[in-house]
Design a protein around this motif. Sequence first.
Motif, mmCIF file in Angstrom:
data_model
loop_
_atom_site.group_PDB
_atom_site.id
_atom_site.type_symbol
_atom_site.label_atom_id
_atom_site.label_comp_id
_atom_site.label_asym_id
_atom_site.label_seq_id
_atom_site.Cartn_x
_atom_site.Cartn_y
_atom_site.Cartn_z
ATOM 1 N N UNK A 1 -1.304 15.985 3.088
ATOM 2 C CA UNK A 1 -0.967 16.157 1.671
ATOM 3 C C UNK A 1 -0.297 14.890 1.163
ATOM 4 N N UNK A 2 -0.708 14.446 -0.019
ATOM 5 C CA UNK A 2 -0.148 13.241 -0.601
ATOM 6 C C UNK A 2 0.803 13.532 -1.747
ATOM 7 N N UNK A 3 1.779 12.660 -1.921
ATOM 8 C CA UNK A 3 2.677 12.726 -3.077
ATOM 9 C C UNK A 3 3.101 11.315 -3.434
ATOM 10 N N UNK A 4 3.306 11.085 -4.715
ATOM 11 C CA UNK A 4 3.751 9.771 -5.173
ATOM 12 C C UNK A 4 5.246 9.624 -4.908
ATOM 13 N N UNK A 5 5.638 8.442 -4.461
ATOM 14 C CA UNK A 5 7.026 8.178 -4.121
ATOM 15 C C UNK A 5 7.878 7.832 -5.330
ATOM 16 N N UNK A 6 9.158 7.530 -5.106
ATOM 17 C CA UNK A 6 10.099 7.337 -6.211
ATOM 18 C C UNK A 6 9.788 6.139 -7.090
ATOM 19 N N UNK A 7 9.316 5.046 -6.512
ATOM 20 C CA UNK A 7 9.004 3.869 -7.321
ATOM 21 C C UNK A 7 7.795 4.128 -8.208
ATOM 22 N N UNK A 8 6.759 4.740 -7.621
ATOM 23 C CA UNK A 8 5.589 5.074 -8.419
ATOM 24 C C UNK A 8 5.926 6.031 -9.544
ATOM 25 N N UNK A 9 6.745 7.028 -9.256
ATOM 26 C CA UNK A 9 7.145 7.992 -10.287
ATOM 27 C C UNK A 9 7.998 7.327 -11.363
ATOM 28 N N UNK A 10 8.921 6.458 -10.946
ATOM 29 C CA UNK A 10 9.779 5.778 -11.927
ATOM 30 C C UNK A 10 8.952 4.937 -12.882
ATOM 31 N N UNK A 11 7.921 4.261 -12.368
ATOM 32 C CA UNK A 11 7.092 3.419 -13.225
ATOM 33 C C UNK A 11 6.270 4.251 -14.207
ATOM 34 N N UNK A 12 5.926 5.488 -13.827
ATOM 35 C CA UNK A 12 5.194 6.357 -14.739
ATOM 36 C C UNK A 12 6.124 7.026 -15.747
#
Length: 341
Positions: free
Chosen positions: A145-156
């Motif tokens: 299972x995949x999930x986006x990490x904190x940096x990816x989420x912060x940029x979005x």
Amino acid sequence: MNEFTLKERFEKVLKGESVDKVPVCSVTQTGIVELMEMTGAYWPEANYDAEKMAALALAGHEIAGFENVRCPFCTTVLAETFGCIVDEGTVDIQPFVRDFPIQKKADVKDFAIPADFLESRRTAAVLDAVEIMTKKAGEDVPVIAGLVGPAGLASMLAGMKNYLMWFVSKPEVVEDLLAVLMEACIEYANVLLERGADAVVLIDSEAGPDIIAPRMFETSVYPLYRKFCNRVEGLKIIHMCGDATAVLGTLAESGFEGISIEEKVGVSFAKEIVGSRARLIGNVSPSDTLLTRGPDIVAMEARACLEDGIDILAPGCGLAPHTPLENIKAFVRARDEYYLK
């Protein structure tokens, strides 16, 4: 007769144990149009409906031949759950962020993770899909299972421009946001594992050296990765797009069992940096090779990865929707043929 089941081989490799052959998997997105047509599970519905998500994910193993099952197929699950406005995409376009809730630095103080975020439309669909996949795949096939990490989420959530500007001018603002997001990632990852996933993949390319300086990564992101690895109770893989060479040594110290790398990273050199601290996953190009070249070139590049010492043979990133099914089968077949020579 194989010495190990697919799951046993996958898990043993990630734990640094000896196996009979390198697994051939995809730890990134596996949805392609040909598989949608064969299963009737099309995007965008398969990104939002658990049954269709599971059906399309299972096809990556049952039809294409990957030695694992993997979902979801996009990177917007947590972003939409946390307030981004998302376009659902089309049959060959993944969902994407159209607008974001954090417009200025002051908004970070008011940002909070919804208490019921694991019950949102997006997260609930993925969690239910993981449970369905686990039951249908059986005990011998690993579920990822995949999930986006904190940096990816912060940029979005803040927009890429704000993310980059604040990292330079007000790093403490970004660090506060990253810390809150990492807590949510840890909670979500553990529930994914509880629902049946054998491993989780943290996708966090916006923490890589193509986006922020390695020094920023080491001071602002690395401690959060250590926290993630210490508190998530299962096998953990980090995926970072671009040339992650400059931070591979630090990543190897984070605690992830696997590091998924793009084709921009040289496997042999990466092995020298990482050593026995983590296993390398990758790294045939999904765009330059799997999408656009023929089966012979696919097989040649897959063999090169194996000869360079890759631990799990995989695409270097998520598959493009129009990747030919025959290329994926050639990719898997190349691993089989490698062990016959």
